[in-house]
Design a protein around this motif. Structure first.
Motif, PDB file in Angstrom:
ATOM      1  N   PRO A 222       0.829  -1.207   0.000  1.00 32.21           N
ATOM      2  CA  PRO A 222       0.000   0.000   0.000  1.00 32.21           C
ATOM      3  C   PRO A 222       0.860   1.254   0.000  1.00 32.21           C
ATOM      4  O   PRO A 222       1.975   1.248   0.516  1.00 32.21           O
ATOM      5  CB  PRO A 222      -0.765  -0.106   1.324  1.00 32.21           C
ATOM      6  N   PRO A 223       0.333   2.338  -0.553  1.00 34.29           N
ATOM      7  CA  PRO A 223       1.075   3.607  -0.483  1.00 34.29           C
ATOM      8  C   PRO A 223       1.083   4.136   0.941  1.00 34.29           C
ATOM      9  O   PRO A 223       0.235   3.755   1.757  1.00 34.29           O
ATOM     10  CB  PRO A 223       0.269   4.527  -1.411  1.00 34.29           C
ATOM     11  N   MET A 224       2.010   5.035   1.213  1.00 32.91           N
ATOM     12  CA  MET A 224       2.125   5.651   2.544  1.00 32.91           C
ATOM     13  C   MET A 224       0.779   6.229   2.976  1.00 32.91           C
ATOM     14  O   MET A 224       0.107   6.890   2.179  1.00 32.91           O
ATOM     15  CB  MET A 224       3.111   6.817   2.489  1.00 32.91           C
ATOM     16  N   GLY A 225       0.441   5.962   4.218  1.00 38.81           N
ATOM     17  CA  GLY A 225      -0.751   6.601   4.787  1.00 38.81           C
ATOM     18  C   GLY A 225      -2.064   5.913   4.456  1.00 38.81           C
ATOM     19  O   GLY A 225      -3.112   6.316   4.958  1.00 38.81           O
ATOM     20  N   TYR A 226      -2.016   4.878   3.622  1.00 35.95           N
ATOM     21  CA  TYR A 226      -3.276   4.283   3.149  1.00 35.95           C
ATOM     22  C   TYR A 226      -4.110   3.696   4.283  1.00 35.95           C
ATOM     23  O   TYR A 226      -5.294   4.014   4.427  1.00 35.95           O
ATOM     24  CB  TYR A 226      -2.965   3.202   2.100  1.00 35.95           C
ATOM     25  N   TRP A 227      -3.489   2.862   5.102  1.00 37.13           N
ATOM     26  CA  TRP A 227      -4.296   2.137   6.088  1.00 37.13           C
ATOM     27  C   TRP A 227      -4.882   3.040   7.178  1.00 37.13           C
ATOM     28  O   TRP A 227      -6.064   2.893   7.521  1.00 37.13           O
ATOM     29  CB  TRP A 227      -3.515   0.939   6.643  1.00 37.13           C
ATOM     30  N   PRO A 228      -4.135   4.005   7.720  1.00 32.80           N
ATOM     31  CA  PRO A 228      -4.771   4.911   8.690  1.00 32.80           C
ATOM     32  C   PRO A 228      -5.958   5.670   8.085  1.00 32.80           C
ATOM     33  O   PRO A 228      -7.000   5.817   8.718  1.00 32.80           O
ATOM     34  CB  PRO A 228      -3.646   5.890   9.060  1.00 32.80           C
ATOM     35  N   GLU A 229      -5.816   6.120   6.841  1.00 30.67           N
ATOM     36  CA  GLU A 229      -6.899   6.876   6.184  1.00 30.67           C
ATOM     37  C   GLU A 229      -8.145   6.000   6.014  1.00 30.67           C
ATOM     38  O   GLU A 229      -9.263   6.423   6.302  1.00 30.67           O
ATOM     39  CB  GLU A 229      -6.442   7.360   4.786  1.00 30.67           C
ATOM     40  N   ILE A 230      -7.930   4.791   5.540  1.00 29.44           N
ATOM     41  CA  ILE A 230      -9.060   3.871   5.275  1.00 29.44           C
ATOM     42  C   ILE A 230      -9.760   3.509   6.578  1.00 29.44           C
ATOM     43  O   ILE A 230     -10.998   3.528   6.675  1.00 29.44           O
ATOM     44  CB  ILE A 230      -8.548   2.594   4.548  1.00 29.44           C
ATOM     45  N   GLN A 231      -8.958   3.210   7.612  1.00 20.02           N
ATOM     46  CA  GLN A 231      -9.576   2.788   8.876  1.00 20.02           C
ATOM     47  C   GLN A 231     -10.390   3.921   9.511  1.00 20.02           C
ATOM     48  O   GLN A 231     -11.422   3.669  10.139  1.00 20.02           O
ATOM     49  CB  GLN A 231      -8.504   2.295   9.847  1.00 20.02           C
ATOM     50  N   ALA A 232      -9.942   5.143   9.322  1.00 20.03           N
ATOM     51  CA  ALA A 232     -10.694   6.278   9.885  1.00 20.03           C
ATOM     52  C   ALA A 232     -12.083   6.336   9.244  1.00 20.03           C
ATOM     53  O   ALA A 232     -13.093   6.558   9.932  1.00 20.03           O
ATOM     54  CB  ALA A 232      -9.934   7.580   9.656  1.00 20.03           C
ATOM     55  N   VAL A 233     -12.149   6.103   7.930  1.00 23.23           N
ATOM     56  CA  VAL A 233     -13.452   6.119   7.242  1.00 23.23           C
ATOM     57  C   VAL A 233     -14.334   4.974   7.762  1.00 23.23           C
ATOM     58  O   VAL A 233     -15.510   5.178   8.087  1.00 23.23           O
ATOM     59  CB  VAL A 233     -13.255   5.993   5.704  1.00 23.23           C
ATOM     60  N   LEU A 234     -13.770   3.797   7.870  1.00 25.92           N
ATOM     61  CA  LEU A 234     -14.570   2.623   8.282  1.00 25.92           C
ATOM     62  C   LEU A 234     -15.157   2.844   9.678  1.00 25.92           C
ATOM     63  O   LEU A 234     -16.322   2.526   9.927  1.00 25.92           O
ATOM     64  CB  LEU A 234     -13.716   1.356   8.257  1.00 25.92           C
ATOM     65  N   ARG A 235     -14.343   3.404  10.562  1.00 26.31           N
ATOM     66  CA  ARG A 235     -14.824   3.634  11.935  1.00 26.31           C
ATOM     67  C   ARG A 235     -15.971   4.640  11.953  1.00 26.31           C
ATOM     68  O   ARG A 235     -16.942   4.479  12.674  1.00 26.31           O
ATOM     69  CB  ARG A 235     -13.674   4.147  12.815  1.00 26.31           C
ATOM     70  N   ARG A 236     -15.817   5.673  11.102  1.00 26.84           N
ATOM     71  CA  ARG A 236     -16.852   6.716  11.052  1.00 26.84           C
ATOM     72  C   ARG A 236     -18.217   6.152  10.676  1.00 26.84           C
ATOM     73  O   ARG A 236     -19.243   6.654  11.105  1.00 26.84           O
ATOM     74  CB  ARG A 236     -16.427   7.763  10.015  1.00 26.84           C
ATOM     75  N   TYR A 237     -18.221   5.107   9.868  1.00 27.42           N
ATOM     76  CA  TYR A 237     -19.497   4.581   9.357  1.00 27.42           C
ATOM     77  C   TYR A 237     -19.857   3.212   9.942  1.00 27.42           C
ATOM     78  O   TYR A 237     -20.715   2.535   9.409  1.00 27.42           O
ATOM     79  CB  TYR A 237     -19.453   4.522   7.825  1.00 27.42           C
ATOM     80  N   ASP A 238     -19.180   2.819  11.014  1.00 25.03           N
ATOM     81  CA  ASP A 238     -19.498   1.544  11.663  1.00 25.03           C
ATOM     82  C   ASP A 238     -19.449   0.385  10.653  1.00 25.03           C
ATOM     83  O   ASP A 238     -20.362  -0.428  10.556  1.00 25.03           O
ATOM     84  CB  ASP A 238     -20.895   1.664  12.325  1.00 25.03           C
ATOM     85  N   VAL A 239     -18.369   0.358   9.879  1.00 26.69           N
ATOM     86  CA  VAL A 239     -18.183  -0.687   8.863  1.00 26.69           C
ATOM     87  C   VAL A 239     -17.077  -1.620   9.350  1.00 26.69           C
ATOM     88  O   VAL A 239     -15.984  -1.156   9.710  1.00 26.69           O
ATOM     89  CB  VAL A 239     -17.795  -0.049   7.502  1.00 26.69           C
ATOM     90  N   LEU A 240     -17.365  -2.924   9.382  1.00 27.41           N
ATOM     91  CA  LEU A 240     -16.353  -3.884   9.854  1.00 27.41           C
ATOM     92  C   LEU A 240     -15.192  -3.969   8.866  1.00 27.41           C
ATOM     93  O   LEU A 240     -15.383  -3.810   7.656  1.00 27.41           O
ATOM     94  CB  LEU A 240     -16.970  -5.279  10.004  1.00 27.41           C
TER      95      LEU A 240
END
Ligand code: PLP
Length: 462
Positions: free
Chosen positions: A238-256
């Protein structure tokens, strides 16, 4: 023993081989089957007496290398004691209880339980059912869609194949099934705008994910499934920063978050899990391949405390957990996994993959970077790929009819090296056993380089 010719004839007449051009094989145009007869370390041997370096560890699974008699002994021991019993209605074996305990302790995230299957595909089917079950039990019956990524690979059964984002696995098979959405792949080389940094590209991918969730309605999105490092879709970290960015979105929307660790798990990336390496905190984790190093078929869907708590709380209301296979938690496979994990821990194979992986990346860069058809050299730990393009300035691809990646792989094989032509683009993939030495890495890189040069010469003569 029957002779080679008879084996080949029987095979050709009776076996439906996965991912094989059926007519080419039936007619003999693509040659005889390779009859694999043995393996030791990073080498396999065929019935014609040829030896190959297996720089793909079978299908990225034989992490401990071939011919480990400790595992054979564990398998035999369990087979003599008890070859089979099921795990329905709370039956178990010592090997299974031991394995589950160590998996729950070592898994990324806050793991609670393991559900066992026999393949990565079936484990991902289980994950999808767990997402649906969890949201039904929580009273969110609409929250069911699963978002996967273009070029993600999660198996080829009906639903895991639907989550896979590579059209080759869908065509003519009526896939994908409804209920799966695909979002952009995090591959900077192909996806980034000119001048876009990795961090900016990651933010854009996360924003696209968020837009997709908003567009579909967050109340309809159950989970996001992804490999920590894109595997079959091209071996791309993954490119730099990808996983923190993605996880922040998932948490915001209660997505597993389902981390598909089928390739990355148990040391392949140089860490115990890809999730550990990238700071991923999954709700569900899929493991297979390296769990037994391919010595027995075994997979696991590892369930977090958060998801499991909902399942247990609802049990009085909904009754028994109604999912399972005849071979869930097979005792011989569990014994194999325990013996394999002993080796992985004792020989510190994750650390080894990290150290030897650095050498591997360096050698690939030294040999390949100056070749004019090389677009990108990439990888992490003992996962690596070289991608070939017609024009490295414009990133123009080769005509797919030329099958450049497949040709390089074929020539490498003729020279005694197995490196995989990945199904998407002209990509030569490497995932050698984690026991590979630096000297063996040098040999792998040299053979791959010679094969590439040979195909470049052939292309120049056209
Ligand atoms: N998930 C990932 C990331 C994989 O790479 C694979 C297989 O390559 C699978 C799932 C499917 O595993 P299996 O082939 O055991 O069904």
């Amino acid at each position: 023993m029957i002779d080679i010719k008879t084996i080949a004839e029987r095979d050709r007449a009776n076996v439906l081989h996965p991912f094989t051009q059926l007519k080419g094989f039936a007619s003999g145009k693509i040659g005889d089957p390779t009859i694999v007869t043995g393996g030791k370390g990073i080498y396999i041997k065929d019935a014609a007496g040829r030896t190959y370096i297996d720089a793909f560890a079978g299908l990225y699974c034989v992490n401990i290398g071939y011919g480990r008699t400790e595992v054979a002994a564990a398998i035999a021991r369990q087979a003599y004691q008890l070859a089979y019993y099921h795990t329905y209605a709370a039956h178990t074996t010592e090997e299974l209880a031991t394995l589950s305990d160590r998996l729950v302790r070592m898994a990324p995230g806050k793991a609670s339980k393991v559900f066992f299957g026999v393949s990565g595909s079936d484990a991902n089917e289980t994950q999808a059912k767990l997402v649906w079950y969890y949201n039904n039990l929580r009273g969110f019956p609409k929250k069911k869609k699963i978002i996967s990524r273009e070029r993600g690979y999660h198996g080829c059964s009906v639903f895991s194949g639907s989550m896979t984002g590579i059209s080759f696995y869908h065509d003519h098979m009526d896939l994908p099934f409804p209920g799966v959405l695909h979002t952009g792949t995090p591959h900077h080389y192909w996806g980034a705008e000119p001048g876009e940094t990795e961090d900016a590209f990651s933010r854009r991918r996360a924003a696209e994910l968020e837009e997709l969730i908003e567009r579909e309605g967050p109340e309809t999105i159950g989970a996001f499934i992804a490999e920590p490092v894109l595997g079959t879709g091209g071996v791309a970290p993954p490119p730099m920063g990808y996983w923190p960015e993605i996880q922040a979105v998932l948490r915001r929307y209660d997505v597993l978050l389902i981390a598909d660790e089928v390739i990355c798990g148990f040391g392949r990336t140089g860490a115990d899990f890809g999730s550990t390496l990238y700071g991923i905190e999954p709700d569900l984790v899929t493991v297979a391949k390296g769990l037994t190093s391919g010595y027995m078929p075994l997979s696991g869907a590892i369930i977090s405390e958060k998801v499991y708590a909902v399942m247990e709380q609802a049990a009085d209301r909904v009754g028994a957990f109604s999912h399972g296979y005849t071979y869930s938690g097979h005792p011989i496979a569990a014994a194999a996994a325990n013996a394999v994990l002993d080796i992985v821990e004792l020989e510190r194979l994750a650390d080894r993959a990290r150290v030897v992986g650095i050498h591997f990346q360096r050698r690939l860069n030294e040999r390949f970077a100056q070749l004019e058809i090389v677009g990108e050299i990439r990888g992490v730990g003992l996962l690596a790929a070289v991608e070939f393009v017609l024009d490295r300035q414009t990133k123009r691809r080769f005509d797919p009819e030329l099958k450049v990646g497949a040709r390089i792989s074929k020539v490498a094989r003729d020279r005694g090296l197995i490196a995989r032509a990945m199904p998407h683009g002209d990509v030569l993939g490497f995932a050698p056993p984690l026991v590979v030495s630096e000297a063996e890495i040098d040999e792998i890189v040299d053979l791959a380089y010679q094969a590439t040069k040979q195909v470049m010469d052939e292309l120049a003569k056209r």
